[in-house]
Design an enzyme around this catalytic site. Structure first.
Site, PDB file in Angstrom:
ATOM      1  N   CYS A 144      26.202  -9.187   6.654  1.00 24.95           N
ATOM      2  CA  CYS A 144      25.079  -8.249   6.635  1.00 24.95           C
ATOM      3  C   CYS A 144      25.153  -7.204   7.747  1.00 24.95           C
ATOM      4  O   CYS A 144      24.537  -6.145   7.644  1.00 24.95           O
ATOM      5  CB  CYS A 144      23.761  -9.009   6.728  1.00 24.95           C
ATOM      6  N   ALA A 145      25.884  -7.488   8.807  1.00 21.33           N
ATOM      7  CA  ALA A 145      26.017  -6.525   9.911  1.00 21.33           C
ATOM      8  C   ALA A 145      27.088  -5.477   9.645  1.00 21.33           C
ATOM      9  O   ALA A 145      27.212  -4.509  10.398  1.00 21.33           O
ATOM     10  CB  ALA A 145      26.343  -7.259  11.214  1.00 21.33           C
TER      11      ALA A 145
END
Length: 365
Positions: A144-145
């Site tokens: 997700c980063a």
């Protein structure tokens, strides 16, 4: 360091509302949990209205080999990356005329939901008229980063090459990682959150010719900060099995956000002699409703400063690394912008880690 000039997106064809997704989860998990009704309440309470998948929802009820799923990943990711890049370089809302492919010096390709060698951006260069001298930087495993990290690394590239135009492509087909034989609570909760999405962003250095831009104000990335929480590999990520990607998803993520993120943001802002009150908007990766609530509580932000994150979560769910590009696009098109105001772009991912970018609104052309 760099300006974000445009974002293009491409969504898979199969739209699924949360009611239908909850029915699917009941079918898949009803014999595994006595409290299935309580667990299914997460579908209703998570503020997600719909998500998009590359296959009809019935397809996911059956087991599929990793080979089959990964081949679909390559085909669908290539198709949607092509569409997202085309929109990114020619979006009539962002440009007076299209940016030539040959003008792009480097392509950062971000993903964590499938495998491809040669990587997807190499395949894409065979289908779109990029220069054969275009630099390729595939980034894998940031979850997700990844979208925020891709933007940060691209901005740093533009700092070194201030006349450059650079693409960041983020492509995630989270649905293909679903394993029907995995009856864990993590897999059930993941079924309530994740969707598929693909996006591309065009950045340029400070000395690049931006005269074709239609943006009156564009986000200028000023700095970035990466932080790793040590000994936290078990918070989120993948286990790899014969069937493919098995989700690791700790229930403690919202608590970690609440307790850990504020200090990291404070250190970043202190570096630039800023406070939370100086931040006009937080363009955050919306991991889920509880994560957004943790942002608000931990950072003392009003919900208005996270409105784009909330909007994208409702429409598309958590598309892993691609989500942050959808959030930025939503704010470019619909959000409040005032020259010289500061904002943050942020995302959290496996590691456990955070990626933050500080930007200001500057004249786009």
């Amino acid at each position: 360091m760099a300006f974000i000039l445009s974002i293009g997106t491409s969504l898979p064809a199969y739209n699924v509302n949360q009611e239908k997704a909850a029915e699917f989860a009941r079918y898949m998990f009803q014999h595994s949990f006595k409290d299935i009704d309580r667990l299914l309440s997460s579908f209703k309470n998570g503020q997600i209205h719909s998500r998009q998948f590359v296959k009809p929802i019935e397809w996911y009820k059956e087991g599929h080999s990793f080979e089959e799923k990964n081949q679909i990943y390559i085909e669908e990711t290539l198709k949607h990356s092509r569409a997202a890049v085309r929109e990114c370089l020619s979006h009539p809302e962002f440009f007076q005329e299209a940016i030539p492919y040959e003008k792009v010096e480097a392509v950062f390709f971000v993903s964590s939901t499938g495998l491809s060698t040669p990587s997807i951006e190499a395949r894409l260069m065979n289908e779109l008229p990029f220069s054969p001298y275009t630099k390729r930087i595939p980034i894998w495993g940031l979850g997700c980063a990844g979208g925020a990290s891709g933007l940060a690394r691209a901005a740093e590239y533009c700092k070194a090459y201030p006349e450059a135009f650079v693409l960041v492509i983020s492509a995630e087909l989270c649905s293909l990682t679903f394993q029907p034989e995995d009856k864990t609570k993590s897999n059930l909760i993941g079924t309530s959150l994740f969707g598929d999405g693909i996006a591309a962003a065009l950045l340029c250095g400070e000395k690049a010719d931006r005269r074709v831009s239609k943006l009156k104000l564009a986000p200028k990335i000023m700095d970035a900060q990466s932080v790793l929480m040590k000994q936290s590999e078990d918070v989120m990520g993948w286990d790899f099995t014969d069937q493919g990607f098995k989700v690791i998803f700790s229930r403690d993520i919202p608590t970690l956000v609440e307790k850990w993120l504020k200090t990291n943001v404070q250190i970043f802002l202190d570096k630039h002699k800023l406070s939370f009150h100086d931040i006009s908007v937080f363009l955050a990766h919306p991991g889920g409703k509880k994560v957004i609530d943790a942002y608000i509580k931990s950072l003392g932000l009003s919900s208005e400063k996270l409105s784009s994150a909330q909007s994208i979560l409702q429409k598309h769910g958590n598309m892993s690394s691609a989500t942050i590009l959808y959030v930025i696009k939503d704010h470019l098109q619909n959000g409040h912008k005032k020259e010289a105001e500061r904002g943050l772009i942020g995302a959290l991912g496996p590691g456990f880690s955070s990626e933050l970018l500080l930007f200001s609104w500057e004249k786009g052309a």
